[in-house]
Design an enzyme around this catalytic site. Structure first.
Site, PDB file in Angstrom:
ATOM      1  N   GLY A   1       0.786  -1.079   0.000  1.00 26.08           N
ATOM      2  CA  GLY A   1       0.023  -0.156   0.026  1.00 26.08           C
ATOM      3  C   GLY A   1       0.836   1.152  -0.081  1.00 26.08           C
ATOM      4  O   GLY A   1       1.859   1.084   0.612  1.00 26.08           O
TER       5      GLY A   1
ATOM      6  N   GLN B   1       3.314   9.741   1.017  1.00 26.64           N
ATOM      7  CA  GLN B   1       4.591   9.000   0.866  1.00 26.64           C
ATOM      8  C   GLN B   1       5.330   9.416  -0.126  1.00 26.64           C
ATOM      9  O   GLN B   1       6.435   9.015  -0.275  1.00 26.64           O
ATOM     10  CB  GLN B   1       4.228   7.627   1.378  1.00 26.64           C
ATOM     11  CG  GLN B   1       3.658   7.271   2.591  1.00 26.64           C
ATOM     12  CD  GLN B   1       3.724   5.818   2.622  1.00 26.64           C
ATOM     13  OE1 GLN B   1       2.686   5.151   2.041  1.00 26.64           O
ATOM     14  NE2 GLN B   1       4.609   5.082   3.287  1.00 26.64           N
TER      15      GLN B   1
ATOM     16  N   CYS C   1       6.153  -0.050   7.139  1.00 30.81           N
ATOM     17  CA  CYS C   1       6.036   1.034   6.423  1.00 30.81           C
ATOM     18  C   CYS C   1       7.018   1.350   5.619  1.00 30.81           C
ATOM     19  O   CYS C   1       8.229   1.543   5.967  1.00 30.81           O
ATOM     20  CB  CYS C   1       5.384   2.242   7.208  1.00 30.81           C
ATOM     21  SG  CYS C   1       5.088   3.436   6.299  1.00 30.81           S
ATOM     22  N   LEU C   2       6.640   1.878   4.179  1.00 33.69           N
ATOM     23  CA  LEU C   2       7.785   2.075   3.197  1.00 33.69           C
ATOM     24  C   LEU C   2       8.585   3.432   3.735  1.00 33.69           C
ATOM     25  O   LEU C   2       9.691   3.792   3.528  1.00 33.69           O
ATOM     26  CB  LEU C   2       7.215   2.424   1.994  1.00 33.69           C
ATOM     27  CG  LEU C   2       6.938   1.063   1.154  1.00 33.69           C
ATOM     28  CD1 LEU C   2       6.171   1.299  -0.254  1.00 33.69           C
ATOM     29  CD2 LEU C   2       7.914   0.144   1.064  1.00 33.69           C
TER      30      LEU C   2
ATOM     31  N   HIS D   1      -3.854   1.310   8.126  1.00 34.61           N
ATOM     32  CA  HIS D   1      -2.602   2.049   7.970  1.00 34.61           C
ATOM     33  C   HIS D   1      -2.431   3.140   6.861  1.00 34.61           C
ATOM     34  O   HIS D   1      -1.851   4.161   7.132  1.00 34.61           O
ATOM     35  CB  HIS D   1      -1.538   0.836   7.542  1.00 34.61           C
ATOM     36  CG  HIS D   1      -0.449   1.069   7.334  1.00 34.61           C
ATOM     37  ND1 HIS D   1       0.720   0.630   8.326  1.00 34.61           N
ATOM     38  CD2 HIS D   1       0.322   1.896   6.584  1.00 34.61           C
ATOM     39  CE1 HIS D   1       1.933   1.108   7.926  1.00 34.61           C
ATOM     40  NE2 HIS D   1       1.680   2.037   6.915  1.00 34.61           N
ATOM     41  N   GLU D   2      -2.895   2.738   5.713  1.00 34.70           N
ATOM     42  CA  GLU D   2      -2.851   3.708   4.625  1.00 34.70           C
ATOM     43  C   GLU D   2      -3.529   4.853   4.827  1.00 34.70           C
ATOM     44  O   GLU D   2      -3.144   6.092   4.533  1.00 34.70           O
ATOM     45  CB  GLU D   2      -3.245   3.059   3.287  1.00 34.70           C
ATOM     46  CG  GLU D   2      -2.405   1.984   2.814  1.00 34.70           C
ATOM     47  CD  GLU D   2      -0.737   2.183   2.936  1.00 34.70           C
ATOM     48  OE1 GLU D   2      -0.370   3.385   2.579  1.00 34.70           O
ATOM     49  OE2 GLU D   2      -0.130   1.354   3.082  1.00 34.70           O
TER      50      GLU D   2
ATOM     51  N   HIS E   1      -2.193   7.490   7.116  1.00 39.70           N
ATOM     52  CA  HIS E   1      -1.121   8.546   6.345  1.00 39.70           C
ATOM     53  C   HIS E   1      -1.797   9.748   6.053  1.00 39.70           C
ATOM     54  O   HIS E   1      -1.053  10.690   6.085  1.00 39.70           O
ATOM     55  CB  HIS E   1      -0.564   7.814   5.269  1.00 39.70           C
ATOM     56  CG  HIS E   1       0.700   6.800   5.493  1.00 39.70           C
ATOM     57  ND1 HIS E   1       1.707   7.314   6.127  1.00 39.70           N
ATOM     58  CD2 HIS E   1       0.921   5.753   5.251  1.00 39.70           C
ATOM     59  CE1 HIS E   1       2.695   6.284   6.309  1.00 39.70           C
ATOM     60  NE2 HIS E   1       2.116   5.108   5.687  1.00 39.70           N
TER      61      HIS E   1
HETATM   62 NI    NI Z   1       2.719   3.161   5.696  1.00 43.76          NI
END
Ligand code: NI
Length: 185
Positions: free
Chosen positions: A45, A50, A99-100, A141-142, A145
């Site tokens: 995701g 991000q 998380c990226l 989670h997404e 953000h």
């Molecule tokens: Ni993340």
């Protein structure tokens, strides 16, 4: 085009993202780039903040997990202007997340297993539904953000203290990962 991923310390990750309208410039291209970036970093995701944009756009690709979770075979979806309307707090579950934007950090996060969401698809058609299971976790989670939140904000105090050193290294760009990133300088 693969976009650099903004990592912990970048202010855009702490901004509340804005809804967009169908005339948002080059939206199709942005979404295509987000999928390409997600593929390149082997993530499931990615939220627009991000990649440096404080707007409510998220892409999710659960096909990668379909060996273990066959119900998500071919599950590739774009969410425009998503909002979480309701959390069903009756059942909570703890599961490890990464998380990226937080390379090298993996911690268990406790979340409700079921949520009600509203969003638009790529054609700006509105949807509203209850979601559960793994997808509900990834969405939380997404969509976090988009509220300027990251999973580390949801850790117990003790776990938070334990990763303090890692976070300060991340903030100073002292980390390695195999995808393109944009660190705050
Ligand atoms: Ni993340």
């Amino acid at each position: 085009m693969i976009l650099p991923i903004y990592t912990f310390g970048q202010p855009v990750l702490r901004q509340v993202a804005e809804d967009i309208t169908p005339d948002y410039p080059d939206l199709k291209e942005l979404v295509a780039n987000m999928y390409e970036t997600l593929d390149a970093s082997e993530g499931i995701g990615l939220a627009a903040p991000q990649v440096g944009l404080p707007i409510r756009v998220v892409v999710i690709n659960l096909d990668l997990l379909s060996d273990d979770l066959p119900e998500y075979k071919g599950y590739v979806h774009t969410f425009i202007n998503p909002h979480i309307l309701e959390y069903d707090n009756a059942k909570m579950e703890s599961m490890e997340e990464g998380c990226l934007s937080l390379p090298g950090i993996h911690e268990p996060v406790r979340r409700p297993t079921r949520i009600r969401v509203s969003y638009m698809d790529e054609d700006f058609q509105p949807h509203e539904e209850w979601v559960e299971g793994y997808l509900a976790r990834v969405m939380q989670h997404e969509f976090d953000h988009l509220e300027g939140k990251m999973f580390i904000d949801r850790l117990a105090m003790l776990r938070k203290q334990m990763i303090r050193g890692k976070l300060s290294d991340l903030q100073r760009g002292k980390f390695r990962c195999d995808y393109k990133v944009k660190v705050k300088r």
